[in-house]
Design a protein around this motif. Structure first.
Motif, PDB file in Angstrom:
ATOM      1  N   ALA A  52      31.074  58.556  38.674  1.00  0.00           N
ATOM      2  CA  ALA A  52      30.163  57.536  37.869  1.00  0.00           C
ATOM      3  C   ALA A  52      29.939  58.063  36.515  1.00  0.00           C
ATOM      4  O   ALA A  52      30.211  57.213  35.400  1.00  0.00           O
ATOM      5  N   THR A  53      29.569  59.439  36.409  1.00  0.00           N
ATOM      6  CA  THR A  53      29.141  59.761  35.173  1.00  0.00           C
ATOM      7  C   THR A  53      30.303  59.986  34.261  1.00  0.00           C
ATOM      8  O   THR A  53      29.976  59.851  33.318  1.00  0.00           O
ATOM      9  N   GLU A  58      32.678  58.107  29.120  1.00  0.00           N
ATOM     10  CA  GLU A  58      33.819  58.463  28.350  1.00  0.00           C
ATOM     11  C   GLU A  58      33.819  57.818  27.051  1.00  0.00           C
ATOM     12  O   GLU A  58      34.160  58.287  25.916  1.00  0.00           O
ATOM     13  N   VAL A  59      33.350  56.682  26.980  1.00  0.00           N
ATOM     14  CA  VAL A  59      33.313  55.807  25.667  1.00  0.00           C
ATOM     15  C   VAL A  59      32.112  56.531  24.676  1.00  0.00           C
ATOM     16  O   VAL A  59      32.735  56.842  23.655  1.00  0.00           O
ATOM     17  N   ALA A  63      32.826  58.279  20.941  1.00  0.00           N
ATOM     18  CA  ALA A  63      32.294  57.796  19.580  1.00  0.00           C
ATOM     19  C   ALA A  63      31.600  59.022  19.225  1.00  0.00           C
ATOM     20  O   ALA A  63      31.581  59.243  17.988  1.00  0.00           O
ATOM     21  N   LEU A  64      30.919  59.828  20.093  1.00  0.00           N
ATOM     22  CA  LEU A  64      30.447  61.061  19.582  1.00  0.00           C
ATOM     23  C   LEU A  64      31.486  62.098  18.995  1.00  0.00           C
ATOM     24  O   LEU A  64      31.186  62.707  18.107  1.00  0.00           O
ATOM     25  N   ALA A  65      32.791  61.831  19.504  1.00  0.00           N
ATOM     26  CA  ALA A  65      33.774  62.880  18.957  1.00  0.00           C
ATOM     27  C   ALA A  65      34.035  62.510  17.547  1.00  0.00           C
ATOM     28  O   ALA A  65      34.371  63.158  16.540  1.00  0.00           O
ATOM     29  N   SER A 110      28.732  68.324  35.262  1.00  0.00           N
ATOM     30  CA  SER A 110      30.211  68.430  35.342  1.00  0.00           C
ATOM     31  C   SER A 110      30.906  67.104  34.936  1.00  0.00           C
ATOM     32  O   SER A 110      31.781  67.405  34.325  1.00  0.00           O
ATOM     33  N   GLY A 111      30.236  65.967  35.290  1.00  0.00           N
ATOM     34  CA  GLY A 111      30.799  64.483  34.842  1.00  0.00           C
ATOM     35  C   GLY A 111      30.634  64.497  33.130  1.00  0.00           C
ATOM     36  O   GLY A 111      31.658  64.315  32.587  1.00  0.00           O
ATOM     37  N   LEU A 112      29.564  65.098  32.730  1.00  0.00           N
ATOM     38  CA  LEU A 112      29.444  64.824  31.332  1.00  0.00           C
ATOM     39  C   LEU A 112      30.626  65.821  30.537  1.00  0.00           C
ATOM     40  O   LEU A 112      31.120  65.558  29.601  1.00  0.00           O
TER      41      LEU A 112
END
Length: 117
Positions: A52-53, A58-59, A63-65, A110-112
Motif C-alpha cells: 500500500a505504501t 508512486e505518484v 512529482a517530487l522527482a 521500504s515502500g517509500l
C-alpha cells in the motif's frame, strides 16, 4: 556514437539498481520476520502495508522527482533503504509490540524507497 556503458551516469544507475535490489535479508525474509516472534498474520499485514505504501507513494514520488530532480530522489531512496535495513539490525527481542512497530516502520520505509527508486 558513444557506447552506452561508457556514460558514467548509466554505469552508476545500473550499479544503484543492482545494489538497491540486493537487500541482505530478502532470501530469508519470511524466516527472519517469524524468527523475531511475529505471527503469519502480522507478517501478512506488514507486507500489505508495504504494498500500500508503494501504491500511495508512486505518484507523489514522481512529482517530487520533477521538482527536485531524479538524481536527488535516488539519493533519497538510497538513504531510506539504509535506514530501513539499519533499524532491523538493532531490534530488541524483549517486547513483541516494539518488534511489530519496528518492522512496520521498516516496511513503510521500504515502500517509500521502492516508490522513490
Amino acid at each position: 556514437m558513444t557506447p552506452t556503458f561508457s556514460i558514467p551516469n548509466i554505469r552508476l544507475f545500473i550499479a544503484f539498481k543492482v545494489f538497491f535490489n540486493s537487500r541482505f535479508y530478502y532470501p530469508v525474509f519470511t524466516i527472519l520476520f517469524l524468527d523475531f516472534g511475529l505471527t503469519v498474520a502480522q507478517f501478512s499485514i506488514l507486507n500489505a502495508v508495504w504494498a500500500a505504501t508503494i501504491v500511495l507513494a508512486e505518484v507523489p514520488s514522481g512529482a517530487l522527482a520533477d521538482i527536485i530532480g531524479r538524481k536527488q530522489l535516488l539519493v533519497f531512496a538510497t538513504s531510506i533503504m539504509i535506514i530501513e535495513i539499519g533499524i532491523i539490525s538493532f531490534i530488541p527481542k524483549t517486547d513483541p509490540s516494539i518488534i511489530f512497530i519496528v518492522f512496520l516502520i521498516n516496511r513503510v520505509l521500504s515502500g517509500l524507497a521502492e516508490a522513490a527508486a
